[in-house]
Design a protein around this motif. Structure first.
Motif, PDB file in Angstrom:
ATOM      1  N   TYR A  51       0.844  -1.196   0.000  1.00  0.00           N
ATOM      2  CA  TYR A  51       0.000   0.000   0.000  1.00  0.00           C
ATOM      3  C   TYR A  51       0.874   1.238   0.000  1.00  0.00           C
ATOM      4  O   TYR A  51       1.902   1.296   0.677  1.00  0.00           O
ATOM      5  N   HIS A  70      -2.106  -0.786   5.427  1.00  0.00           N
ATOM      6  CA  HIS A  70      -2.586   0.508   4.946  1.00  0.00           C
ATOM      7  C   HIS A  70      -1.792   1.600   5.636  1.00  0.00           C
ATOM      8  O   HIS A  70      -1.290   1.427   6.753  1.00  0.00           O
ATOM      9  N   GLN A 114      -7.219  -0.506   8.159  1.00  0.00           N
ATOM     10  CA  GLN A 114      -7.094   0.799   7.511  1.00  0.00           C
ATOM     11  C   GLN A 114      -7.042   1.884   8.564  1.00  0.00           C
ATOM     12  O   GLN A 114      -7.657   1.764   9.632  1.00  0.00           O
ATOM     13  N   HIS A 119     -12.481  -1.415   5.057  1.00  0.00           N
ATOM     14  CA  HIS A 119     -12.083  -0.077   4.627  1.00  0.00           C
ATOM     15  C   HIS A 119     -13.260   0.877   4.730  1.00  0.00           C
ATOM     16  O   HIS A 119     -14.413   0.464   4.592  1.00  0.00           O
ATOM     17  N   GLY A 132     -12.103  -3.155  -1.713  1.00  0.00           N
ATOM     18  CA  GLY A 132     -11.849  -1.725  -1.826  1.00  0.00           C
ATOM     19  C   GLY A 132     -13.122  -0.923  -1.998  1.00  0.00           C
ATOM     20  O   GLY A 132     -14.141  -1.428  -2.474  1.00  0.00           O
ATOM     21  N   ARG A 141      -7.975  -6.188  -5.418  1.00  0.00           N
ATOM     22  CA  ARG A 141      -7.609  -5.892  -4.030  1.00  0.00           C
ATOM     23  C   ARG A 141      -7.921  -4.454  -3.631  1.00  0.00           C
ATOM     24  O   ARG A 141      -8.287  -4.183  -2.488  1.00  0.00           O
ATOM     25  N   ALA A 142      -7.747  -3.514  -4.554  1.00  0.00           N
ATOM     26  CA  ALA A 142      -7.955  -2.102  -4.220  1.00  0.00           C
ATOM     27  C   ALA A 142      -8.408  -1.355  -5.461  1.00  0.00           C
ATOM     28  O   ALA A 142      -8.065  -1.733  -6.586  1.00  0.00           O
ATOM     29  N   THR A 155      -9.160   2.782  -7.100  1.00  0.00           N
ATOM     30  CA  THR A 155      -8.885   4.210  -6.995  1.00  0.00           C
ATOM     31  C   THR A 155      -9.668   4.930  -8.084  1.00  0.00           C
ATOM     32  O   THR A 155      -9.730   4.442  -9.217  1.00  0.00           O
ATOM     33  N   SER A 193      -1.333  -4.609  -6.010  1.00  0.00           N
ATOM     34  CA  SER A 193      -2.100  -4.496  -4.761  1.00  0.00           C
ATOM     35  C   SER A 193      -2.770  -3.145  -4.566  1.00  0.00           C
ATOM     36  O   SER A 193      -3.756  -3.056  -3.842  1.00  0.00           O
ATOM     37  N   CYS A 194      -2.265  -2.068  -5.141  1.00  0.00           N
ATOM     38  CA  CYS A 194      -2.918  -0.767  -5.011  1.00  0.00           C
ATOM     39  C   CYS A 194      -2.410   0.179  -6.084  1.00  0.00           C
ATOM     40  O   CYS A 194      -1.339  -0.067  -6.681  1.00  0.00           O
TER      41      CYS A 194
END
Length: 346
Positions: free
Chosen positions: A50, A97, A153, A199, A252, A298-299, A301, A341-342
């Motif tokens: 992260y 996180h 988180q 999260h 996420g 996984r995540a 944005t 992963s992010c």
């Protein structure tokens, strides 16, 4: 950065080196679009799963999600991230996180169920000698996953007064203060037993928060009062239109900058869910699900009208154009990043 008047953006992608990931990957974002092109990668710390950018964009911070637990700082003033000093131990296991808050990098340490505050020096580097650790306590009814605390988180609230930590093991969200380098629990908000909160994302209006639960495929809609640091659960919304065949593992969550939509990712179903935000933020209505473009998202944005999804098991990052009217994501492309992963964008 600018080039002929066009803004040139970058994406930074975390990965699990223990699963074949290349470390921290830098990708170029297509001008006027969302497509990613991988430029290079850097190593330095294992499992930088992260990432978080400094507000001024000069530094990138990464957890090292290992049993030892660490965080590292990277300068972004050159062509590629350059590690600024050795990684700093966080005094907790498996940090999943991190975020920046009041002159510190905060880490949520899943393995040991704690939150750590690592001071950031004026030059952006980390000061390890003054780190403070706040242990969580408690458990939940799921005997396999909730025998102990598991902080997943930690992030600031919209007012910047509070740090909130989400704990899957204790079915709760802790509202914390940070004074003179010391973390303390101001208030603990219980959620439904067995829900397994993972999260949290705040509504841009600042008076609601949405908690994505991993052990049950739901989002808990909460009222948030920044003036006194109070989180009150209101309702829950299912992230899937029908019951999953097995464990769903939601992962996420993101909220649109205008507050009209919420998106979640669910790993067991490999889908993105889109919600309409209603009742001034107090209710979510599921609009539909979309394949995530890979395996084990996984995540996620959201940035500049695009949604980016880090698909850990298929080893790629997919991106989607977001319909400005419906909020629904339309698959646009993918780029290979093993054990992704992010994703964060500058």
């Amino acid at each position: 950065m600018t080039d002929g008047g066009a803004r040139r953006r970058r994406a930074f992608i975390g990965s699990f080196t223990a699963a074949g990931g290349p470390g921290i990957v830098t990708a170029a974002v297509a001008p006027g679009g969302g497509a990613l092109t991988v430029l290079h990668s850097v190593t330095g710390v294992p499992d930088p799963s992260y990432l978080a950018l400094a507000p001024d964009g000069r530094f990138l911070y990464a957890v090292s999600e290992t049993a030892e637990g660490a965080v590292a700082a990277y300068r972004l003033t050159g062509q590629r991230p350059a590690q600024a000093g050795p990684a700093v131990r966080v005094g907790g296991q498996g940090p999943t996180h991190l975020s920046l808050f009041d002159g510190h990098v905060l880490t949520a340490n899943y393995g040991s169920g704690s939150v750590t505050a690592v001071p950031v020096r004026p030059d952006g580097t980390l000061a390890p000698a003054l780190s403070a650790v706040l242990p969580h306590t408690g458990s939940g009814p799921n005997s396999r996953r909730q025998q102990a605390p598991h902080a997943h988180q930690v992030q600031p609230d919209p007012s910047g007064r509070w740090a909130v930590s989400v704990d899957l093991g204790t079915d709760s969200v802790r509202v914390c203060t940070l004074r003179d380098g010391a973390l303390a629990v101001h208030r603990e908000a219980p959620l439904r037993p067995g829900s397994g909160p993972r999260h949290l994302a705040f509504h841009p209006g600042g008076d609601h928060a949405y908690v994505l639960n991993e052990l049950t495929p739901t989002v808990t809609v909460c009222r948030w009062r920044g003036e006194d640091g109070t989180l009150v659960p209101l309702t829950e919304a299912q992230v899937l239109p029908t019951a999953p065949a097995g464990d769903a593992y939601p992962s996420g969550i993101a909220v649109s900058p205008d507050g009209r939509f919420v998106w979640t990712a669910t790993r067991g179903e490999d889908v993105l869910s889109t919600f309409a935000v209603e009742d001034a933020g107090a209710r979510l209505r599921l609009l539909g699900t979309t394949p995530c473009g890979g395996d084990w998202p996984r995540a996620i944005t959201v940035s500049d009208g695009y949604l980016y999804c880090a698909n850990e098991r298929s080893g790629d990052v997919s991106w989607f154009t977001l319909d400005q009217h419906t909020g629904l994501p339309l698959y646009d492309g993918r780029v290979t990043v093993p054990a992704a992963s992010c994703v964060v964008l500058d």
